[in-house]
Design an enzyme around this catalytic site. Structure first.
Site, mmCIF file in Angstrom:
data_model
loop_
_atom_site.group_PDB
_atom_site.id
_atom_site.type_symbol
_atom_site.label_atom_id
_atom_site.label_comp_id
_atom_site.label_asym_id
_atom_site.label_seq_id
_atom_site.Cartn_x
_atom_site.Cartn_y
_atom_site.Cartn_z
ATOM 1 N N GLU A 1 -2.551 -66.274 12.071
ATOM 2 C CA GLU A 1 -2.180 -66.834 13.374
ATOM 3 C C GLU A 1 -0.708 -66.710 13.703
ATOM 4 O O GLU A 1 -0.357 -66.357 14.820
ATOM 5 C CB GLU A 1 -2.475 -68.350 13.388
ATOM 6 C CG GLU A 1 -3.866 -68.729 13.701
ATOM 7 C CD GLU A 1 -3.966 -70.235 13.914
ATOM 8 O OE1 GLU A 1 -3.703 -70.992 12.964
ATOM 9 O OE2 GLU A 1 -4.303 -70.646 15.028
ATOM 10 N N TRP B 1 -2.683 -69.505 30.433
ATOM 11 C CA TRP B 1 -3.256 -68.665 29.370
ATOM 12 C C TRP B 1 -4.304 -67.830 30.076
ATOM 13 O O TRP B 1 -5.343 -68.341 30.484
ATOM 14 C CB TRP B 1 -3.884 -69.545 28.293
ATOM 15 C CG TRP B 1 -4.309 -68.809 27.060
ATOM 16 C CD1 TRP B 1 -3.555 -68.546 25.958
ATOM 17 C CD2 TRP B 1 -5.603 -68.264 26.785
ATOM 18 N NE1 TRP B 1 -4.300 -67.867 25.024
ATOM 19 C CE2 TRP B 1 -5.560 -67.671 25.511
ATOM 20 C CE3 TRP B 1 -6.797 -68.185 27.503
ATOM 21 C CZ2 TRP B 1 -6.654 -67.033 24.927
ATOM 22 C CZ3 TRP B 1 -7.892 -67.548 26.926
ATOM 23 C CH2 TRP B 1 -7.802 -66.993 25.654
ATOM 24 N N GLU C 1 -8.268 -71.680 5.004
ATOM 25 C CA GLU C 1 -7.277 -72.287 5.896
ATOM 26 C C GLU C 1 -5.912 -71.602 5.720
ATOM 27 O O GLU C 1 -5.221 -71.317 6.704
ATOM 28 C CB GLU C 1 -7.195 -73.799 5.619
ATOM 29 C CG GLU C 1 -6.197 -74.552 6.442
ATOM 30 C CD GLU C 1 -6.368 -74.450 7.962
ATOM 31 O OE1 GLU C 1 -7.396 -73.914 8.419
ATOM 32 O OE2 GLU C 1 -5.452 -74.863 8.682
ATOM 33 N N LYS D 1 -3.504 -73.677 22.233
ATOM 34 C CA LYS D 1 -3.844 -74.793 21.364
ATOM 35 C C LYS D 1 -5.292 -75.225 21.529
ATOM 36 O O LYS D 1 -5.999 -75.462 20.563
ATOM 37 C CB LYS D 1 -2.909 -75.957 21.692
ATOM 38 C CG LYS D 1 -3.114 -77.182 20.839
ATOM 39 C CD LYS D 1 -2.636 -76.944 19.442
ATOM 40 C CE LYS D 1 -2.811 -78.145 18.551
ATOM 41 N NZ LYS D 1 -2.717 -77.767 17.137
ATOM 42 N N LYS E 1 -3.868 -69.473 8.704
ATOM 43 C CA LYS E 1 -2.495 -69.803 9.120
ATOM 44 C C LYS E 1 -1.626 -68.546 9.134
ATOM 45 O O LYS E 1 -0.845 -68.339 10.045
ATOM 46 C CB LYS E 1 -1.855 -70.847 8.179
ATOM 47 C CG LYS E 1 -2.432 -72.240 8.241
ATOM 48 C CD LYS E 1 -2.039 -73.054 9.450
ATOM 49 C CE LYS E 1 -3.089 -73.013 10.509
ATOM 50 N NZ LYS E 1 -4.047 -74.057 10.603
ATOM 51 N N CYS F 1 -5.100 -73.680 29.943
ATOM 52 C CA CYS F 1 -3.878 -73.785 30.729
ATOM 53 C C CYS F 1 -3.434 -75.237 30.799
ATOM 54 O O CYS F 1 -4.241 -76.142 30.594
ATOM 55 C CB CYS F 1 -4.121 -73.267 32.134
ATOM 56 S SG CYS F 1 -4.856 -71.630 32.150
ATOM 57 N N ARG G 1 -0.396 -75.308 25.554
ATOM 58 C CA ARG G 1 -1.739 -74.998 26.073
ATOM 59 C C ARG G 1 -1.832 -73.588 26.623
ATOM 60 O O ARG G 1 -2.925 -73.113 26.947
ATOM 61 C CB ARG G 1 -2.095 -75.985 27.179
ATOM 62 C CG ARG G 1 -2.220 -77.414 26.726
ATOM 63 C CD ARG G 1 -2.642 -78.273 27.882
ATOM 64 N NE ARG G 1 -3.997 -78.002 28.299
ATOM 65 C CZ ARG G 1 -5.051 -78.705 27.935
ATOM 66 N NH1 ARG G 1 -4.910 -79.727 27.146
ATOM 67 N NH2 ARG G 1 -6.249 -78.384 28.359
ATOM 68 N N ASN H 1 -7.444 -74.895 35.885
ATOM 69 C CA ASN H 1 -7.778 -74.575 34.498
ATOM 70 C C ASN H 1 -9.298 -74.469 34.422
ATOM 71 O O ASN H 1 -9.994 -75.324 34.963
ATOM 72 C CB ASN H 1 -7.258 -75.704 33.591
ATOM 73 C CG ASN H 1 -7.575 -75.471 32.136
ATOM 74 O OD1 ASN H 1 -7.942 -74.364 31.743
ATOM 75 N ND2 ASN H 1 -7.438 -76.513 31.335
ATOM 76 N N GLY H 2 -9.808 -73.419 33.801
ATOM 77 C CA GLY H 2 -11.263 -73.255 33.712
ATOM 78 C C GLY H 2 -11.657 -71.870 34.195
ATOM 79 O O GLY H 2 -10.807 -71.002 34.392
ATOM 80 N N HIS I 1 -16.905 -58.055 -5.978
ATOM 81 C CA HIS I 1 -18.053 -57.350 -5.395
ATOM 82 C C HIS I 1 -17.649 -56.522 -4.178
ATOM 83 O O HIS I 1 -18.479 -56.266 -3.311
ATOM 84 C CB HIS I 1 -19.144 -58.355 -5.002
ATOM 85 C CG HIS I 1 -19.708 -59.083 -6.179
ATOM 86 N ND1 HIS I 1 -20.597 -58.508 -7.058
ATOM 87 C CD2 HIS I 1 -19.467 -60.339 -6.657
ATOM 88 C CE1 HIS I 1 -20.905 -59.377 -8.007
ATOM 89 N NE2 HIS I 1 -20.223 -60.493 -7.793
HETATM 90 O O1 M6R Z 1 -9.093 -78.513 19.049
HETATM 91 P P1 M6R Z 1 -9.963 -77.934 17.970
HETATM 92 O O2 M6R Z 1 -9.768 -78.548 16.655
HETATM 93 O O3 M6R Z 1 -11.413 -77.939 18.378
HETATM 94 O O4 M6R Z 1 -9.517 -76.422 17.878
HETATM 95 C C1 M6R Z 1 -10.246 -75.510 17.124
HETATM 96 C C2 M6R Z 1 -9.499 -74.224 16.898
HETATM 97 O O5 M6R Z 1 -9.244 -73.592 18.121
HETATM 98 C C3 M6R Z 1 -8.176 -74.449 16.148
HETATM 99 O O6 M6R Z 1 -8.380 -75.086 14.931
HETATM 100 C C4 M6R Z 1 -7.460 -73.126 15.897
HETATM 101 O O7 M6R Z 1 -8.144 -72.354 14.972
HETATM 102 C C5 M6R Z 1 -6.037 -73.449 15.453
HETATM 103 N N1 M6R Z 1 -5.098 -72.658 16.170
HETATM 104 C C6 M6R Z 1 -5.866 -73.334 13.991
HETATM 105 O O8 M6R Z 1 -4.562 -73.413 13.542
#
Ligand code: M6R
Length: 563
Positions: free
Chosen positions: A446, A76, A439, A558, A443, A2, A29, A102-103, A462
């Site tokens: 996500e 969040w 990667e 994020k 993307k 959050c 966030r 937050n937490g 396989h």
């Molecule tokens: O802040 P961080 O790099 O530790 O975050 C790790 C993951 O949460 C972050 O890379 C996540 O997978 C992203 N949304 C990727 O685009």
């Protein structure tokens, strides 16, 4: 997860507007609900709702509130579903105290029972609400705050607003930073919304608290303010449609700046003994890249997904390289909890928990990354790992990345048309290109919500190949490196089964495929930094073409600060 912001002022100001602006900077966030509480010293106002900051702020007229202090929150959800009652701030039994948190409070049920017996009335299902009732119970002053902190178990960063305009702030496990400026004090869960006020920012230490009123700040902790070099403009969208688009385009410049920083560094003899690399999501992919390079350079290195680390690690290594753009990912911090060896951090956040517990910090210096999907911080992480392993500054890298960007901005549009209505896609590559395939697939999942799976190309026969039928899209990452010939065979196998081939490479193969061109580099270790660009662009444009907002992917935040 959050986002928290609080402000105290010497004189009355449009606090509702200041909070709204700050919350827009924190929205990455968490964005399922939002709220603010403002006081003018005599009366307090609470406004909140479900939805994005701009919509809720407009509907609930945040900006009409003037005052001397206020707090705000973007949520969040962890405890309690997404609805107005569960949005922050939460108020105590009377409208004189409010909290944003937050937490996760582990003992909130116990505390709630205790408070209910003391006749407190709860309005939400959240764990956070207990904080404001506890402050009500034990006193909105330093002694009361200390008592409350002694009762809380779990993680927290919280700010309590009192009717007279005081902020009681504390943190454990979750970040909280504070800044003083001419007219008052600001506090937030990360430096970005503080930048318009000051660049000298103090991060509360673990378990520490502070109390602010007007321009006064009471802080008895151990930390010193640090100057954050990010410009406040770097958190603005400018002429771009989305932060992700802006951050993709920033990459050549980010890498140029990063190389300038690295040039002043000396990596000599940092690495030795057994090395583990950890990270989550995109940062794990960076860790994998690091493993590959380090192993090739003769080091005993292994990469782990941070949340799996304690199960798989075996004996502690000599060095852990922890990769995390935010430096606040709980899975990464938890993985390091009982580790006593040396930690090297690769992070974008100089004020992060990870930075504070590491012997050596490599800052990405990428400026704030507000798109939830990591882009510029990923290529910066790879660049730091390249530098750490080889000791070399790849001077031509920014121009190669620029070239890759320019070649593909338009070119990916054709591929977007092909993938737009598909529900599944494979990403294949060999060797170091597996990292890029992973990667690229992450993307797409996500932000475009298309099922995407990455495999080492040779492994695809396989099992995964069983799903391939006429028109099934398969993206091959196959620059002209040692893997090229074998990848070509795998491409043939896929095409023979009717797959729609999409190749990211240095030159188009003879086979009938769609082609995304990347510039050639003599050092194949740089390929992942160059070849990820078309895949980032593809995911971004696909997300937009499918009608989504790439900056606000559903269910994601994020910085993931929960287990
Ligand atoms: O802040 P961080 O790099 O530790 O975050 C790790 C993951 O949460 C972050 O890379 C996540 O997978 C992203 N949304 C990727 O685009």
């Amino acid at each position: 997860m959050c986002g928290i912001f609080g402000i105290t002022l010497e004189k009355r100001k449009p606090v509702g507007k200041l909070l709204t602006d700050a919350l827009k900077h924190l929205e990455y966030r968490g964005y399922d609900s939002v709220g603010i509480a403002v006081t003018d010293g005599k009366k307090s106002f609470l406004r909140k709702g479900v939805g994005f900051v701009s919509d809720v702020a407009l509907e609930k007229r945040f900006e009409e509130l003037d005052g001397i202090a206020g707090i705000g929150h973007t949520r969040w959800a962890t405890h309690g579903e997404v609805k107005e009652e569960n949005a922050h701030p939460h108020q105590g039994c009377r409208d004189v105290l409010f909290v944003v948190h937050n937490g996760i409070l582990e003992n909130y049920l116990e505390l709630r029972d205790f408070l209910i017996k003391r006749n407190h009335v709860f309005r939400s299902e959240t764990d956070s609400e207990v904080i404001v009732h506890l402050v009500e119970e034990f006193g909105a002053n330093e002694e009361g705050l200390k008592k409350v902190l002694s009762l809380l178990e779990g993680t927290y960063a919280f700010v309590v607003l009192t009717k007279d305009g005081t902020l009681l702030c504390a943190r454990k496990g979750s970040p909280l930073v504070v800044g003083k400026f001419e007219e008052g004090v600001v506090v937030a869960s990360d430096p970005i919304p503080i930048l318009p006020y000051t660049k000298k920012i103090l991060r509360l230490g673990e378990g520490e608290y502070c109390i602010a009123k007007g321009r006064k700040l009471l802080y008895r902790g151990s930390q010193q303010p640090k100057t954050v070099s990010w410009s406040e403009r770097s958190a603005e969208l400018g002429s771009f449609n989305h932060f992700m688009e802006k951050e993709i385009e920033e990459q050549p410049l980010v890498l140029k700046n990063l190389l300038a920083w690295l040039r002043d560094d000396s990596p000599d003899r940092i690495l030795h003994g057994r090395i583990h690399l950890i990270g989550a999501g995109t940062s794990y992919h960076a860790a994998l890249y690091g493993e590959y390079l380090l192993r090739k350079a003769g080091y005993d290195a292994r990469a782990f997904i941070a949340s799996e680390y304690t199960y798989w690690k075996g004996e502690d290594p000599d060095i852990v390289i922890a990769v995390s753009q935010s430096g606040e990912t709980t899975d990464v911090l938890e993985a390091l909890k009982d580790y006593e060896g040396e930690i090297i951090a690769i992070t974008n956040n100089p004020l992060s928990s990870l930075a504070s517990l590491s012997e050596r910090v490599f800052l990405l210096n990428a400026g704030p990354e507000l798109g939830v999907a990591a882009t510029k911080t990923y290529t910066a992480q790879l660049t730091v790992l390249y530098y750490l392993t080889t000791g070399r500054i790849p001077e031509n890298l920014p121009s190669l990345v620029y070239e890759s960007l320019i070649r593909n901005k338009e070119a990916v549009k054709g591929v977007v048309e092909v993938l737009k209505d598909r529900s599944s896609v494979y990403y294949l590559g060999r060797g170091l290109n597996v990292v890029t395939a992973k990667e690229g697939a992450l993307k797409i999942k996500e932000i475009a919500y298309i099922h995407a799976e990455a495999y080492p190309a040779g492994e695809s026969k396989h099992g995964p190949i069983a799903l391939v039928e006429n028109g099934f899209p398969v993206v091959f990452v196959m620059p002209k490196d040692e893997t090229y010939k074998d990848s070509l065979s795998n491409l043939e196998e896929m095409l023979a089964r009717g797959a729609k081939g999409i190749v990211v490479g240095n030159e188009p193969p003879e086979q009938p495929v769609m082609f995304l061109s990347i510039p050639y580099t003599k050092d194949p270790r740089l390929n992942p930094i160059i070849s990820v660009l078309p895949l980032q662009l593809l995911a971004y444009k696909l997300s937009v073409a499918r009608g989504y907002n790439p900056d606000r992917p559903r269910n994601l935040a994020k910085s993931v600060t929960v287990k």
